[in-house]
Motif scaffolding. Sequence first.
Motif, PDB file in Angstrom:
ATOM      1  N   ALA A  52       0.829  -1.211   0.000  1.00  0.00           N
ATOM      2  CA  ALA A  52       0.000   0.000   0.000  1.00  0.00           C
ATOM      3  C   ALA A  52       0.860   1.256   0.000  1.00  0.00           C
ATOM      4  O   ALA A  52       0.596   2.211  -0.725  1.00  0.00           O
ATOM      5  CB  ALA A  52      -0.928   0.010   1.215  1.00  0.00           C
ATOM      6  N   GLU A  53       1.898   1.243   0.830  1.00  0.00           N
ATOM      7  CA  GLU A  53       2.662   2.472   1.044  1.00  0.00           C
ATOM      8  C   GLU A  53       4.104   2.309   0.561  1.00  0.00           C
ATOM      9  O   GLU A  53       4.666   1.216   0.602  1.00  0.00           O
ATOM     10  CB  GLU A  53       2.685   2.838   2.542  1.00  0.00           C
ATOM     11  N   PHE A  54       4.689   3.426   0.184  1.00  0.00           N
ATOM     12  CA  PHE A  54       6.088   3.488  -0.245  1.00  0.00           C
ATOM     13  C   PHE A  54       7.001   2.837   0.798  1.00  0.00           C
ATOM     14  O   PHE A  54       7.893   2.049   0.468  1.00  0.00           O
ATOM     15  CB  PHE A  54       6.428   4.965  -0.431  1.00  0.00           C
ATOM     16  N   LEU A  87       5.106  14.325 -10.119  1.00  0.00           N
ATOM     17  CA  LEU A  87       5.247  12.960  -9.585  1.00  0.00           C
ATOM     18  C   LEU A  87       4.298  12.823  -8.405  1.00  0.00           C
ATOM     19  O   LEU A  87       4.199  13.741  -7.578  1.00  0.00           O
ATOM     20  CB  LEU A  87       6.676  12.722  -9.078  1.00  0.00           C
ATOM     21  N   ALA A  88       3.652  11.679  -8.293  1.00  0.00           N
ATOM     22  CA  ALA A  88       2.782  11.476  -7.136  1.00  0.00           C
ATOM     23  C   ALA A  88       2.522  10.006  -6.885  1.00  0.00           C
ATOM     24  O   ALA A  88       2.389   9.213  -7.821  1.00  0.00           O
ATOM     25  CB  ALA A  88       1.452  12.203  -7.324  1.00  0.00           C
ATOM     26  N   SER A  89       2.475   9.662  -5.619  1.00  0.00           N
ATOM     27  CA  SER A  89       2.040   8.348  -5.163  1.00  0.00           C
ATOM     28  C   SER A  89       0.915   8.605  -4.175  1.00  0.00           C
ATOM     29  O   SER A  89       1.157   9.067  -3.062  1.00  0.00           O
ATOM     30  CB  SER A  89       3.209   7.621  -4.486  1.00  0.00           C
ATOM     31  N   LEU A  90      -0.301   8.363  -4.601  1.00  0.00           N
ATOM     32  CA  LEU A  90      -1.475   8.706  -3.789  1.00  0.00           C
ATOM     33  C   LEU A  90      -2.147   7.420  -3.311  1.00  0.00           C
ATOM     34  O   LEU A  90      -2.029   7.031  -2.169  1.00  0.00           O
ATOM     35  CB  LEU A  90      -2.430   9.591  -4.600  1.00  0.00           C
ATOM     36  N   GLY A  91      -2.884   6.752  -4.202  1.00  0.00           N
ATOM     37  CA  GLY A  91      -3.438   5.437  -3.847  1.00  0.00           C
ATOM     38  C   GLY A  91      -4.609   5.491  -2.886  1.00  0.00           C
ATOM     39  O   GLY A  91      -4.888   4.514  -2.202  1.00  0.00           O
ATOM     40  N   ASN A  92      -5.308   6.619  -2.839  1.00  0.00           N
ATOM     41  CA  ASN A  92      -6.486   6.680  -1.965  1.00  0.00           C
ATOM     42  C   ASN A  92      -7.596   5.773  -2.489  1.00  0.00           C
ATOM     43  O   ASN A  92      -8.325   5.160  -1.704  1.00  0.00           O
ATOM     44  CB  ASN A  92      -7.008   8.116  -1.873  1.00  0.00           C
ATOM     45  N   TRP A  99       3.327   4.967  -8.900  1.00  0.00           N
ATOM     46  CA  TRP A  99       3.766   6.353  -9.054  1.00  0.00           C
ATOM     47  C   TRP A  99       3.254   6.925 -10.363  1.00  0.00           C
ATOM     48  O   TRP A  99       3.441   6.324 -11.411  1.00  0.00           O
ATOM     49  CB  TRP A  99       5.300   6.432  -9.054  1.00  0.00           C
ATOM     50  N   TRP A 116      -5.656  16.740 -10.822  1.00  0.00           N
ATOM     51  CA  TRP A 116      -6.834  16.378 -10.022  1.00  0.00           C
ATOM     52  C   TRP A 116      -7.586  17.618  -9.557  1.00  0.00           C
ATOM     53  O   TRP A 116      -8.594  17.522  -8.864  1.00  0.00           O
ATOM     54  CB  TRP A 116      -6.419  15.543  -8.811  1.00  0.00           C
ATOM     55  N   GLY A 117      -7.057  18.801  -9.897  1.00  0.00           N
ATOM     56  CA  GLY A 117      -7.672  20.049  -9.462  1.00  0.00           C
ATOM     57  C   GLY A 117      -8.704  20.551 -10.470  1.00  0.00           C
ATOM     58  O   GLY A 117      -9.120  19.825 -11.380  1.00  0.00           O
TER      59      GLY A 117
ATOM     60  N   GLU B  73       7.603   9.856   6.092  1.00  0.00           N
ATOM     61  CA  GLU B  73       6.410   9.004   5.915  1.00  0.00           C
ATOM     62  C   GLU B  73       6.287   7.990   7.050  1.00  0.00           C
ATOM     63  O   GLU B  73       5.203   7.813   7.623  1.00  0.00           O
ATOM     64  CB  GLU B  73       6.464   8.265   4.565  1.00  0.00           C
ATOM     65  N   LYS B  84      -4.080   6.659   4.747  1.00  0.00           N
ATOM     66  CA  LYS B  84      -3.189   6.563   3.595  1.00  0.00           C
ATOM     67  C   LYS B  84      -2.207   7.710   3.651  1.00  0.00           C
ATOM     68  O   LYS B  84      -2.525   8.771   4.199  1.00  0.00           O
ATOM     69  CB  LYS B  84      -4.028   6.657   2.290  1.00  0.00           C
ATOM     70  N   ASN B  86      -0.114  10.287   1.200  1.00  0.00           N
ATOM     71  CA  ASN B  86       0.018  10.799  -0.165  1.00  0.00           C
ATOM     72  C   ASN B  86       1.365  11.496  -0.293  1.00  0.00           C
ATOM     73  O   ASN B  86       1.717  12.352   0.535  1.00  0.00           O
ATOM     74  CB  ASN B  86      -1.086  11.815  -0.483  1.00  0.00           C
ATOM     75  N   LEU B  87       2.094  11.128  -1.344  1.00  0.00           N
ATOM     76  CA  LEU B  87       3.383  11.752  -1.651  1.00  0.00           C
ATOM     77  C   LEU B  87       3.267  12.449  -3.004  1.00  0.00           C
ATOM     78  O   LEU B  87       2.680  11.884  -3.928  1.00  0.00           O
ATOM     79  CB  LEU B  87       4.491  10.696  -1.761  1.00  0.00           C
ATOM     80  N   SER B  89       5.445  15.416  -5.725  1.00  0.00           N
ATOM     81  CA  SER B  89       6.365  16.484  -6.106  1.00  0.00           C
ATOM     82  C   SER B  89       5.781  17.107  -7.363  1.00  0.00           C
ATOM     83  O   SER B  89       5.813  16.496  -8.437  1.00  0.00           O
ATOM     84  CB  SER B  89       7.755  15.896  -6.380  1.00  0.00           C
ATOM     85  N   TRP B 116      -5.937  18.363  -3.555  1.00  0.00           N
ATOM     86  CA  TRP B 116      -6.115  19.406  -4.568  1.00  0.00           C
ATOM     87  C   TRP B 116      -7.411  19.213  -5.345  1.00  0.00           C
ATOM     88  O   TRP B 116      -7.717  19.983  -6.253  1.00  0.00           O
ATOM     89  CB  TRP B 116      -4.916  19.421  -5.527  1.00  0.00           C
TER      90      TRP B 116
END
Lengths: 150, 150
Positions: A52-54, A87-92, A99, A116-117, B73, B84, B86-87, B89, B116
């Motif tokens: 799930a998480e980095f 760059l983003a790792s979200l995964g909600n 990534w 996403w805005g 994190e 969760k 969220n990461l 950049s 966002w």
Amino acid sequence: MGQLDTSRQQGCELCVTEGGQLVVRTPKLRVIRVLDADHPGFYRVIWNDHAAEFTDLPTADRVHLMDVVAKVESLVREHLQPTKINLASLGNVVPHLHWHVIARYADDQHFPQPIWGAVQRADSKPAPEVLVALPDLDRAIAEAVAHLRT
Amino acid sequence: MGQLDTSRQQGCELCVTEGGQLVVRTPKLRVIRVLDADHPGFYRVIWNDHAAEFTDLPTADRVHLMDVVAKVESLVREHLQPTKINLASLGNVVPHLHWHVIARYADDQHFPQPIWGAVQRADSKPAPEVLVALPDLDRAIAEAVAHLRT
């Protein structure tokens, strides 16, 4: 043709599907291209095993994953000359480590907002030269990632 | 007292301000806490020198930066038990390399959207135990990051 995921979680979409148009698959991870008409230079680096998480990854895997993210970023910059990389790792929604690597342009639909805005310019279309560059970029990513050391 | 930024870009907000409530500063980077009433477990890891993209850093610096992001994190997970992490950049508005590390909760204002994205529940307030845990978390991050090898 690559390897099966060794750790799967029931009901997890990224455990049972590629998650997009496959560019390259290694024993550890895969790179897919997201078919997003508004943001065509959009790749995802997806860890094959369910995590799930980095920070659920051991350090060596974490470093390898970011090497791949950086390689994809470098090639996207070289081939598409974006205004900015996101760059983003979200995964909600899908909590399976992946990534996003997104080429952003000053005139894209959401810039400077994240994709996403809120839409900033609904009529904006990607530049034709970006679309034309994608097949070569896919090949360059496939070649580079297949040869990266784990 | 840390060090001055060795590379500054005129007009760049993150070259001339801390960019938030300082938690810890090292010669390479700093961690700040973002004072966001809706998302209190929100940190940024900001590279001190001006660099726009992740891949503008030499490999060793890139690995170090992600070690710090991972440490933040881990500590956020341990202290705040979020749904969760969220990461991200992004840097579309301020193109000076910084990583967002955000604790997300299933009942926060935006979940499962990125912070966002569109508000999902405007009346949601952070849990008191999250707010109470922040000073200890700040201290734990400061201690851990100050001792990470570059």
